[in-house]
Motif scaffolding. Sequence first.
Motif, PDB file in Angstrom:
ATOM      1  N   LEU A 118      28.751  41.330  35.478  1.00 29.75           N
ATOM      2  CA  LEU A 118      29.807  41.933  36.087  1.00 29.75           C
ATOM      3  C   LEU A 118      31.236  41.399  35.759  1.00 29.75           C
ATOM      4  CD1 LEU A 118      28.345  41.942  39.774  1.00 29.75           C
ATOM      5  CD2 LEU A 118      28.631  44.107  38.247  1.00 29.75           C
ATOM      6  N   ASN A 119      31.527  40.812  34.463  1.00 34.15           N
ATOM      7  CA  ASN A 119      32.711  40.567  33.862  1.00 34.15           C
ATOM      8  C   ASN A 119      33.173  41.526  33.121  1.00 34.15           C
ATOM      9  OD1 ASN A 119      33.481  37.613  31.789  1.00 34.15           O
ATOM     10  ND2 ASN A 119      34.724  39.203  32.744  1.00 34.15           N
ATOM     11  N   ASN A 120      33.715  42.582  34.007  1.00 35.04           N
ATOM     12  CA  ASN A 120      34.293  43.690  33.351  1.00 35.04           C
ATOM     13  C   ASN A 120      35.729  43.937  33.257  1.00 35.04           C
ATOM     14  OD1 ASN A 120      31.615  44.597  35.288  1.00 35.04           O
ATOM     15  ND2 ASN A 120      31.576  45.010  33.153  1.00 35.04           N
ATOM     16  N   GLN A 121      36.393  42.828  33.537  1.00 32.52           N
ATOM     17  CA  GLN A 121      37.848  42.696  33.497  1.00 32.52           C
ATOM     18  C   GLN A 121      38.243  41.137  33.026  1.00 32.52           C
ATOM     19  OE1 GLN A 121      38.749  44.136  37.551  1.00 32.52           O
ATOM     20  NE2 GLN A 121      40.030  42.258  37.530  1.00 32.52           N
ATOM     21  N   GLU A 122      39.121  41.226  32.625  1.00 29.75           N
ATOM     22  CA  GLU A 122      39.589  39.653  32.075  1.00 29.75           C
ATOM     23  C   GLU A 122      40.666  39.240  33.116  1.00 29.75           C
ATOM     24  OE1 GLU A 122      36.949  38.589  30.373  1.00 29.75           O
ATOM     25  OE2 GLU A 122      38.639  37.486  29.209  1.00 29.75           O
ATOM     26  N   LEU A 123      41.480  40.177  33.514  1.00 36.05           N
ATOM     27  CA  LEU A 123      42.763  39.822  34.625  1.00 36.05           C
ATOM     28  C   LEU A 123      42.085  39.275  35.780  1.00 36.05           C
ATOM     29  CD1 LEU A 123      45.635  40.395  34.940  1.00 36.05           C
ATOM     30  CD2 LEU A 123      45.246  42.558  35.759  1.00 36.05           C
ATOM     31  N   ARG A 167      39.968  36.826  35.876  1.00 32.89           N
ATOM     32  CA  ARG A 167      38.440  36.858  35.669  1.00 32.89           C
ATOM     33  C   ARG A 167      37.865  35.494  36.309  1.00 32.89           C
ATOM     34  NH1 ARG A 167      37.608  34.769  29.347  1.00 32.89           N
ATOM     35  NH2 ARG A 167      38.653  32.962  29.365  1.00 32.89           N
ATOM     36  N   ASP A 168      38.769  34.602  36.370  1.00 29.51           N
ATOM     37  CA  ASP A 168      37.982  33.468  37.024  1.00 29.51           C
ATOM     38  C   ASP A 168      38.280  33.303  38.469  1.00 29.51           C
ATOM     39  OD1 ASP A 168      40.815  33.027  36.660  1.00 29.51           O
ATOM     40  OD2 ASP A 168      40.535  30.939  36.056  1.00 29.51           O
ATOM     41  N   LYS A 169      38.673  34.475  39.138  1.00 31.25           N
ATOM     42  CA  LYS A 169      38.948  34.412  40.552  1.00 31.25           C
ATOM     43  C   LYS A 169      38.463  35.617  41.266  1.00 31.25           C
ATOM     44  CE  LYS A 169      43.512  32.527  40.050  1.00 31.25           C
ATOM     45  NZ  LYS A 169      43.780  33.034  38.840  1.00 31.25           N
ATOM     46  N   VAL A 170      38.365  36.631  40.468  1.00 31.97           N
ATOM     47  CA  VAL A 170      38.019  38.037  41.158  1.00 31.97           C
ATOM     48  C   VAL A 170      36.708  38.011  41.461  1.00 31.97           C
ATOM     49  CG1 VAL A 170      37.555  39.338  39.016  1.00 31.97           C
ATOM     50  CG2 VAL A 170      38.668  40.401  40.814  1.00 31.97           C
ATOM     51  N   SER A 171      36.574  38.887  42.740  1.00 26.73           N
ATOM     52  CA  SER A 171      35.196  38.907  43.301  1.00 26.73           C
ATOM     53  C   SER A 171      34.864  40.492  43.163  1.00 26.73           C
ATOM     54  CB  SER A 171      35.002  38.468  44.637  1.00 26.73           C
ATOM     55  OG  SER A 171      33.737  38.729  45.175  1.00 26.73           O
ATOM     56  N   VAL A 172      33.780  41.000  42.558  1.00 23.10           N
ATOM     57  CA  VAL A 172      33.212  42.190  42.493  1.00 23.10           C
ATOM     58  C   VAL A 172      32.318  42.680  43.602  1.00 23.10           C
ATOM     59  CG1 VAL A 172      31.866  43.816  41.062  1.00 23.10           C
ATOM     60  CG2 VAL A 172      33.481  42.077  39.778  1.00 23.10           C
ATOM     61  N   ASN A 220      33.480  35.138  36.896  1.00 19.28           N
ATOM     62  CA  ASN A 220      34.114  35.914  37.938  1.00 19.28           C
ATOM     63  C   ASN A 220      32.858  35.717  39.083  1.00 19.28           C
ATOM     64  OD1 ASN A 220      32.404  37.642  36.037  1.00 19.28           O
ATOM     65  ND2 ASN A 220      31.934  38.718  37.883  1.00 19.28           N
ATOM     66  N   LYS A 221      33.614  36.050  40.505  1.00 19.48           N
ATOM     67  CA  LYS A 221      32.419  36.071  41.642  1.00 19.48           C
ATOM     68  C   LYS A 221      31.929  37.572  41.740  1.00 19.48           C
ATOM     69  CE  LYS A 221      35.443  33.149  44.242  1.00 19.48           C
ATOM     70  NZ  LYS A 221      36.451  32.986  45.405  1.00 19.48           N
ATOM     71  N   GLY A 270      31.644  37.577  46.506  1.00 18.19           N
ATOM     72  CA  GLY A 270      32.422  36.323  47.103  1.00 18.19           C
ATOM     73  C   GLY A 270      32.009  34.972  46.576  1.00 18.19           C
ATOM     74  N   GLU A 271      30.681  35.042  45.628  1.00 17.60           N
ATOM     75  CA  GLU A 271      30.143  33.913  45.334  1.00 17.60           C
ATOM     76  C   GLU A 271      30.086  33.873  43.607  1.00 17.60           C
ATOM     77  OE1 GLU A 271      28.991  31.114  46.484  1.00 17.60           O
ATOM     78  OE2 GLU A 271      28.889  31.550  48.658  1.00 17.60           O
ATOM     79  N   TYR A 272      30.539  32.766  42.951  1.00 22.14           N
ATOM     80  CA  TYR A 272      30.662  32.791  41.902  1.00 22.14           C
ATOM     81  C   TYR A 272      29.227  33.044  41.170  1.00 22.14           C
ATOM     82  CZ  TYR A 272      35.183  30.693  41.953  1.00 22.14           C
ATOM     83  OH  TYR A 272      36.527  30.318  41.994  1.00 22.14           O
ATOM     84  N   THR A 273      29.377  33.947  40.081  1.00 20.04           N
ATOM     85  CA  THR A 273      28.255  34.322  39.312  1.00 20.04           C
ATOM     86  C   THR A 273      27.571  33.435  38.681  1.00 20.04           C
ATOM     87  OG1 THR A 273      29.575  35.117  37.591  1.00 20.04           O
ATOM     88  CG2 THR A 273      28.988  36.754  38.967  1.00 20.04           C
TER      89      THR A 273
END
Length: 737
Positions: free
Chosen positions: A194-199, A201-206, A238-239, A242-245
Amino acid sequence: MNQRFKIQLFTLLIIFLVACNPSKEQHSTSSPLTSSAVEAKIDSILDILTLEEKVGLVHAQSKFSTKGVERLGIPELWMADGPHGVRAEINWDNWGYAGWTNDSITAFPALTCLAATFNPKLAGEYGFSLGEEARYRKKDVLLGPGVNIYRTPLNGRNFEYMGEDPFLASQLVVPYVQGVQKNGVAACVKHYALNNQELNRDKVSVEVSDRALHEIYLPAFKASVLKGNTWAIMGAYNKFRGEYTTHHELLMNDILKGEWNFDGVVVSDWSSAHDTKKAALYGLDIEMGTGTDGLGTTTLNHYDNYYLAKPFLKALKHGEIPETVLNDKVRRVLRLRYRTNMDNNRPLGSANTIEHQNVARNIATDGIVLLKNEDNFFPIQDKVGLTIAVIGENATRSMTKGGGSSELKPKFEISPLQGLKERYKNATILHALSYHTGPSVYDKITPSPYNADSLKVEALAIAKKADVVLFVGGLNKSHLQDCEGDDRRQYELPFDQNTIIEDLLKVNSNLGFISLTGNAFEIPWKSKVKGILQSWYLGSMAGHAIADIISGDVNPSGKLPFTFPKKLEDNGAHSFGAESYPGVNLTTEYKEDILVGYRWHDTKNIEPEYAFGFGLSYSTFEMSNITVNKTELAKDDAFTISCDLKNTGDYDGAEVVQVYVGKPESKVKRALKELKGFQKVEVKKGETANASITIPIEELAFYDETLADWNIEKGIYTIHVGNSSDNIIKTLEITVQ
Ligand code: BGC
């Protein structure tokens, strides 16, 4: 066991392991070990490793390597990016390049181009050649391929992935992985998931439904495990919910290692681990890249302070985490060793060979997509008296530099201008930049240091003189374009290219656009230009491949692996505002759900600029006699679609027969149709070939959230056969009993 016997056994084991150690740099062959023999060896090694040695195996010792166990002859493990070629050597402790003089390689086309080939055979050649180069460079793990689904045309990393369709990506990732691994080098399929955006990327939760997760975002990973037998998978930044993948109970333990029975290693992305206990318990096997560099800011050896280093050791010693958890990781890590650098039979590899260059060129020409060809603008014959104006910065810019971790140091890179000059010996080729974005690939989009007006004046002047104008434009690998770490901020082309093209058209309307991008873009001047070629980032042989197509030496047969929407809001992810992209309060909700890419356009009846699966040829093809061998299907059945394909034009060529399946009446939401089979068929001019595509009934299943499992609905399915998602020649029906 008495003490003496133990010591003897131990000594024998050491002698054996040292003898096996391929770091001695000789290539010896012995019969391959069976997997049960390997597991038995791993058992015996596990028995004699100390706790410290075991922990030493599950985190980095440098930017791209992990420790071995010297006393037992267990070698270090060396990794390298990336999906398109083997990256240059990086410093031990930081991201800087080491400056070696023997680390140049072949740059292969970007994975969007591979996807556009619709050609699994070439995916196998890609993987095999790249694996040979990785092996030659003494790498044990190749950090690629990337199979994250193309959800929005703004994603800065789409060029590294295989498009918007899970079936297409699955068909291509399998031979790629198998090809790499034939060399005793592990593929590391990334970025799960689910890493489908870079903006952000290290904080966003999908937030995404189980159904879209299983039907859209996971299939390519699943295929790489179940069919490709990949030996490594990389977690994502990404998460998810709510959890890091990278340490995610559902993704790693339940799905990857549970349901799919993955027996390889999970490697973190560089700095994607965030917690010792979660990393230990939820599936991470090797922690890489944590912190800004290997030295850290306050500690001497930062690697010791990784989540899976000293803090892990402490938790193990205090009984907070059971040793069985560590043993499972070490078992996987040792299994990886036996598959790679402890396999005495692995070949030695090679780099920069003519074969690799040919593979790169073939993939490049097979993947270039002809989008428009009014008045047979292409191919352009080479003749005395013809003047071609090649305009645009991308005609000369290196596209292997920049872009983030996929950046390469090729031995050479043929630019489009050079390729055209070498091919067109009789015609006169003129060149002008028309715009310039500054010498550094890391430039932001800032005012150019060059005089923009004079560059444009020069371009207009040569366009006026020329018979044909080729504008080589698109994006590049700088920040905020096709580049890791951030997303594009606009759908339109940068550097005022749209105005430049309109101005050029005023002085010479015989203009073709050669697009170097890994993403879709707005095409306001589409009706005014004569031709459009989607040419991707093609690596070492870029210019030759582009010249092959423009000259007609090769007839284009690439097909778009993603949709070009007319405007950004037409794309599913962008139809729901910020909540759906780029997210609000660092949560991105995938509101389009399963309707990604063409599934959205088709189902919502939104006409795209160019549809998924679309691509022209210099020839024309006629599909006829489209039949299905079975119309009533029961459990475990498969059905075969056959069709005749006649080349009715003047050039030998290839066409991709595409089979989509729909379920008009269903108890769940459905896309109008979904790709379930395809075949690229070569046909000589005037001849007819046959395509035959077999689809197992399981391909018709949807992910049933009420069962938490796949489910095949009974009833009528529509089978749509055509040569693009928006050009269906015939629709058939089958019934599942
Ligand atoms: C990227 C990975 C890459 C790693 C090592 C990360 O920033 O996301 O794809 O393999 O760096 O360079």
